[in-house]
Design an enzyme around this catalytic site. Sequence first.
Site, PDB file in Angstrom:
ATOM      1  N   ARG A 141      29.704   3.855  23.267  1.00 32.25           N
ATOM      2  CA  ARG A 141      29.673   3.117  22.098  1.00 32.25           C
ATOM      3  C   ARG A 141      28.327   3.091  21.308  1.00 32.25           C
ATOM      4  NH1 ARG A 141      26.551   0.200  22.865  1.00 32.25           N
ATOM      5  NH2 ARG A 141      26.469  -1.834  23.875  1.00 32.25           N
ATOM      6  N   HIS A 143      24.434  -9.343  20.737  1.00 34.21           N
ATOM      7  CA  HIS A 143      24.348 -10.453  20.961  1.00 34.21           C
ATOM      8  C   HIS A 143      25.251 -11.809  20.264  1.00 34.21           C
ATOM      9  CE1 HIS A 143      21.807  -9.448  24.335  1.00 34.21           C
ATOM     10  NE2 HIS A 143      21.310  -8.755  23.729  1.00 34.21           N
ATOM     11  N   GLY A 189      22.519   3.974  31.372  1.00 38.00           N
ATOM     12  CA  GLY A 189      21.829   2.937  31.209  1.00 38.00           C
ATOM     13  C   GLY A 189      20.939   2.797  29.986  1.00 38.00           C
ATOM     14  N   GLY A 197      22.031   1.934  26.949  1.00 37.50           N
ATOM     15  CA  GLY A 197      22.538   1.189  26.158  1.00 37.50           C
ATOM     16  C   GLY A 197      23.459   1.697  25.262  1.00 37.50           C
ATOM     17  N   SER A 206      26.722   2.200  26.690  1.00 35.62           N
ATOM     18  CA  SER A 206      27.956   1.653  27.276  1.00 35.62           C
ATOM     19  C   SER A 206      28.435   2.590  28.316  1.00 35.62           C
ATOM     20  CB  SER A 206      29.118   1.369  26.449  1.00 35.62           C
ATOM     21  OG  SER A 206      28.594   0.186  25.726  1.00 35.62           O
ATOM     22  N   SER A 207      27.588   3.559  29.041  1.00 31.68           N
ATOM     23  CA  SER A 207      27.945   4.401  30.069  1.00 31.68           C
ATOM     24  C   SER A 207      28.674   3.550  31.130  1.00 31.68           C
ATOM     25  CB  SER A 207      26.957   4.830  30.782  1.00 31.68           C
ATOM     26  OG  SER A 207      25.694   3.815  31.077  1.00 31.68           O
ATOM     27  N   ASP A 240      31.836  -3.881  24.358  1.00 33.45           N
ATOM     28  CA  ASP A 240      31.766  -2.354  24.844  1.00 33.45           C
ATOM     29  C   ASP A 240      32.741  -1.875  25.522  1.00 33.45           C
ATOM     30  OD1 ASP A 240      29.147  -3.180  24.382  1.00 33.45           O
ATOM     31  OD2 ASP A 240      28.433  -2.939  26.456  1.00 33.45           O
TER      32      ASP A 240
HETATM   33  C1  GLA Z   1      25.842  -5.244  26.025  1.00 32.40           C
HETATM   34  C2  GLA Z   1      27.106  -6.237  26.437  1.00 32.40           C
HETATM   35  C3  GLA Z   1      27.948  -6.563  25.276  1.00 32.40           C
HETATM   36  C4  GLA Z   1      26.804  -7.067  24.235  1.00 32.40           C
HETATM   37  C5  GLA Z   1      25.509  -6.454  23.937  1.00 32.40           C
HETATM   38  C6  GLA Z   1      24.702  -6.849  23.026  1.00 32.40           C
HETATM   39  O1  GLA Z   1      26.225  -4.184  25.780  1.00 32.40           O
HETATM   40  O2  GLA Z   1      27.967  -5.613  27.369  1.00 32.40           O
HETATM   41  O3  GLA Z   1      29.070  -7.368  25.584  1.00 32.40           O
HETATM   42  O4  GLA Z   1      26.753  -8.456  24.475  1.00 32.40           O
HETATM   43  O5  GLA Z   1      24.790  -6.108  25.377  1.00 32.40           O
HETATM   44  O6  GLA Z   1      25.129  -7.105  21.898  1.00 32.40           O
END
Ligand code: GLA
Length: 337
Positions: free
Chosen positions: A10, A17, A100, A102, A104-105, A146
């Site tokens: 994603r 956050h 890794g 960012g 969502s692997s 994610d």
């Molecule tokens: C990571 C976490 C999510 C979210 C983001 C920041 O990807 O897994 O749950 O908190 O950071 O938005």
Amino acid sequence: MDVRAWAPGRVNLIGDHTDHTGGLVLPMAIDLGTTVTGERGGGAVSLRSTSDPRPAIVSLDVDDPATVTPDWARYVAGVVAELRPAVGFEGTVLTSLPIGAGLSSSAALEVAVALALGFDGSGIELARFCQRAEQRASGVPCGIMDQLTSAVGVEGQALRIDCTSLAVDPVLLPRDIEVVVIDSGERRELANSAYADRAAACQAAQAEIGPLANATPADVDRIHDEVVRRRARHVITENQRVAAFATALAAGDRAGLRAAMAGSHASLRDDFEVSTPTLDALVGEVSEMPGVIGARLTGAGFGGCVVALVERDAPLPVSNQMWRVLASRGAHVEPPS
Ligand code: GLA
């Protein structure tokens, strides 16, 4: 071959956050993802990956997923520990996601493994289940964004998610706007401990003024600790920016989109303090390029990627690796070919 399960990564367009305090997020599932293929059977879950020569071999009674090696096998172990399948699995993991970075692997891996092992339930149940798997595997108190995005993505649409009710509202992406993900090249080494620290500050804020999802600026001003106050201010202003961004997206309002993304990046940098000089420089550079509507860091921060909205086909003259991503459908089991 018995099973073929696919789960997307994603990119978060805005709302970072905010999920771990039940706030608003606006991510989309992307056309980069992870496929698990193989056969059910045997007494262990045994997966080979094209990204790591070391296989994941996880016993069905695995006790503590966080201690499993190699690192990527922890996420497999987290799923096994949650699902406790009656039989094992032998197969292969193939991913088009950078690891890794960012995107969502890890969530894509968990969701694909859960489906391959036979998870049966709704998208929200799948997401909750894989969020727990991620927390057990990584020790990080992550939110649900994610895993939920990977589970319930909709082709051509971003998702406005209320992380208190888990209501998911698809938001159509205008055809003349492209979503581009640009890799900073910086990997998120500090992310785990810093994420837990930021989540703890948000909990401290909630202990003082109640749920941040309902808090007003005046409530936040009452917080005694200066750092906790800034963390909370990020969360409540970011929730407002998600709402403003969704409205601007539906209206094709470029100025509104740009303002929300710039405000989000500044707040993540100054109030939540999860940006880095590399990310700040990249966002600054990309934001000024012709055809760029807006740009910001995306995801947890401390490295990883920048997301930009650009006019369709606008060239982005950066030397970094980048992907023009499409909003894709969520995870599913594919019929054997
Ligand atoms: C990571 C976490 C999510 C979210 C983001 C920041 O990807 O897994 O749950 O908190 O950071 O938005």
